[in-house]
Motif scaffolding. Structure first.
Motif, PDB file in Angstrom:
ATOM      1  N   ILE A   1     -22.148  -4.805 -18.549  1.00  0.00           N
ATOM      2  CA  ILE A   1     -23.005  -5.870 -19.091  1.00  0.00           C
ATOM      3  C   ILE A   1     -24.121  -5.262 -19.940  1.00  0.00           C
ATOM      4  N   PHE A   2     -24.277  -5.749 -21.156  1.00  0.00           N
ATOM      5  CA  PHE A   2     -25.415  -5.369 -21.998  1.00  0.00           C
ATOM      6  C   PHE A   2     -26.261  -6.602 -22.275  1.00  0.00           C
ATOM      7  N   GLU A   3     -27.559  -6.431 -22.288  1.00  0.00           N
ATOM      8  CA  GLU A   3     -28.461  -7.501 -22.722  1.00  0.00           C
ATOM      9  C   GLU A   3     -28.918  -7.152 -24.133  1.00  0.00           C
ATOM     10  N   THR A   4     -28.611  -8.045 -25.083  1.00  0.00           N
ATOM     11  CA  THR A   4     -28.866  -7.709 -26.485  1.00  0.00           C
ATOM     12  C   THR A   4     -29.620  -8.825 -27.215  1.00  0.00           C
ATOM     13  N   SER A   5     -30.365  -8.398 -28.215  1.00  0.00           N
ATOM     14  CA  SER A   5     -30.941  -9.335 -29.171  1.00  0.00           C
ATOM     15  C   SER A   5     -30.845  -8.700 -30.546  1.00  0.00           C
TER      16      SER A   5
ATOM     17  N   THR B   1     -19.364  -7.585 -21.318  1.00  0.00           N
ATOM     18  CA  THR B   1     -20.029  -8.830 -21.708  1.00  0.00           C
ATOM     19  C   THR B   1     -21.369  -8.503 -22.331  1.00  0.00           C
ATOM     20  N   LEU B   2     -21.663  -9.138 -23.454  1.00  0.00           N
ATOM     21  CA  LEU B   2     -22.995  -9.019 -24.037  1.00  0.00           C
ATOM     22  C   LEU B   2     -23.748 -10.307 -23.791  1.00  0.00           C
ATOM     23  N   LEU B   3     -24.855 -10.214 -23.056  1.00  0.00           N
ATOM     24  CA  LEU B   3     -25.736 -11.372 -22.883  1.00  0.00           C
ATOM     25  C   LEU B   3     -26.681 -11.337 -24.076  1.00  0.00           C
TER      26      LEU B   3
ATOM     27  N   LEU C   1     -34.464 -15.110 -26.514  1.00  0.00           N
ATOM     28  CA  LEU C   1     -34.722 -16.545 -26.293  1.00  0.00           C
ATOM     29  C   LEU C   1     -34.838 -16.894 -24.806  1.00  0.00           C
ATOM     30  N   LEU C   2     -34.698 -15.885 -23.946  1.00  0.00           N
ATOM     31  CA  LEU C   2     -34.761 -16.111 -22.490  1.00  0.00           C
ATOM     32  C   LEU C   2     -35.996 -16.909 -22.060  1.00  0.00           C
ATOM     33  N   PRO C   3     -37.200 -16.575 -22.587  1.00  0.00           N
ATOM     34  CA  PRO C   3     -38.385 -17.317 -22.129  1.00  0.00           C
ATOM     35  C   PRO C   3     -38.372 -18.802 -22.485  1.00  0.00           C
ATOM     36  N   PHE C   4     -37.536 -19.179 -23.435  1.00  0.00           N
ATOM     37  CA  PHE C   4     -37.527 -20.578 -23.880  1.00  0.00           C
ATOM     38  C   PHE C   4     -36.386 -21.379 -23.247  1.00  0.00           C
TER      39      PHE C   4
ATOM     40  N   SER D   1     -24.210 -16.152 -25.418  1.00  0.00           N
ATOM     41  CA  SER D   1     -25.604 -16.339 -25.795  1.00  0.00           C
ATOM     42  C   SER D   1     -26.382 -16.940 -24.621  1.00  0.00           C
ATOM     43  N   ILE D   2     -27.590 -16.430 -24.432  1.00  0.00           N
ATOM     44  CA  ILE D   2     -28.488 -16.940 -23.383  1.00  0.00           C
ATOM     45  C   ILE D   2     -28.630 -18.462 -23.488  1.00  0.00           C
ATOM     46  N   THR D   3     -28.634 -18.969 -24.714  1.00  0.00           N
ATOM     47  CA  THR D   3     -28.841 -20.408 -24.913  1.00  0.00           C
ATOM     48  C   THR D   3     -27.646 -21.242 -24.454  1.00  0.00           C
TER      49      THR D   3
END
Lengths: 216, 216
Positions: B191-195, B160-162, B167-170, B139-141
């Motif tokens: 690598i995947f970027e997911t939300s 890897t899933l990011l 929430l990246l901007p926070f 998780s980005i957090t």
């Protein structure tokens, strides 16, 4: 046979933990075992805590990490004495590691020793290191179901920090439900809601810590 | 003596993992070992993945948890077959647990078996369960320093899933730095970027999974 050996390992750990506890008590050091998932915000919380308390009491830090000294470098920048323990992949700190690290500290000069454990919500809770109390940091972004899913660490900890509370509006974390679950698991648990980016709840947390240290 | 026993435990695990892998291969089942910290978003990702893939391929899920069946209950609601493994406090799944759980599944009817491991960024990576590939959700957090701090799990994982990228901007998560560290640890890592809340990157992730299953 596996279970027998595990008992032996835990038994040996508990013996060293008792030795550590005796030495800490004799030297007048209060020791906190700070635990939580990777990324729950332990090191940033520690930075904020040191900034508030370092001119009031003498603090030293033991940093537990699998491999790097990234966290220790962050603490050292604040002018606080820090010992790095690298577990070489190991998932928790144990009492002998703490005993060894303490050999490099002048305990008689220290009021408060903070041990930041390896980022892990499971294993660290099983190992007594001789601390006075355990604290667990739970990030809001981890979800409100975590106390019931990882009960041991919340049962063992005298205090829980619900951290990154500023991110509450961007998650579906149910604060009431999390608090109820924590109180069910551990009725006397102390709960702080904190945010290190917004400086929320940190004064209350540090006041509480200061009282713990002064009551020794 | 401790080290010797640990080798024996891992050796015994690897033997059962090899048996599992042979059976999975014979039955034509592709197996993913899904790992990540508590609260990285594994179960929600799984829900979203099942919603996209369950009408294309036959999927079953094994849920690993310390105590509760909270996650299994969430998967069951989607009409997907799910087996709950409770580790009773244990910090990872091992091959014998998977072997036992699979006895309740008709593997010949399953295309894709997803094993959601215990929430832990350390221990699960050490245990082969007989899977075809490992995936890790970060998780980005949790912070961009985690790949270098917990290298084994990222070295072991094919993907890897990011996650929680919304929430990246926070946060102060440095995406470029995290990607560079991941590529340093594991040059071929996907690598995947997911939300899951914003439905970002999930189609790409599911397309990739579908290709993995169809290529078996």
């Amino acid at each position: 046979m596996e279970i027998k050996l595990m008992k032996n390992i835990l038994g040996a750990n508990d013996e060293v933990a008792a030795q550590n506890r005796k030495i800490f008590s004799e030297r007048g050091v209060v020791v906190m075992n700070l635990m939580g998932s990777p990324g729950s915000g332990k090191t940033t919380l520690l930075e904020k805590t040191l900034a508030r308390l370092a001119d009031k009491i003498k603090i030293a830090v033991i940093e537990g990490d699998l491999f790097t000294a990234k966290d220790a470098a962050r603490i050292e920048k604040l002018g606080v004495e820090v010992i790095q323990i690298n577990t070489a992949g190991g998932c928790h700190l144990d009492a002998p590691m703490i005993q060894k690290a303490c050999a490099s500290l002048n305990l008689a000069e220290i009021d408060f020793l903070i041990v930041e454990n390896v980022g892990n919500l499971v294993c660290p809770a099983e190992f007594d290191i001789g601390e006075n109390f355990k604290a667990v940091v739970l990030s809001i972004t981890e979800g409100d179901d975590k106390p019931l899913k990882y009960p041991l660490i919340f049962k063992e900890s005298e205090v829980t920090l619900l951290n990154k509370i500023d991110l509450l509006p961007f998650t579906n974390f149910d604060l009431k439900s999390a608090r109820e679950d924590l109180m069910t698991l551990h009725p006397s648990i102390k709960i702080f809601e904190t945010s290190c980016t917004k400086e929320t709840g940190l004064d209350e947390w540090c006041d509480w810590l200061l009282k713990k240290v002064e009551a020794r």
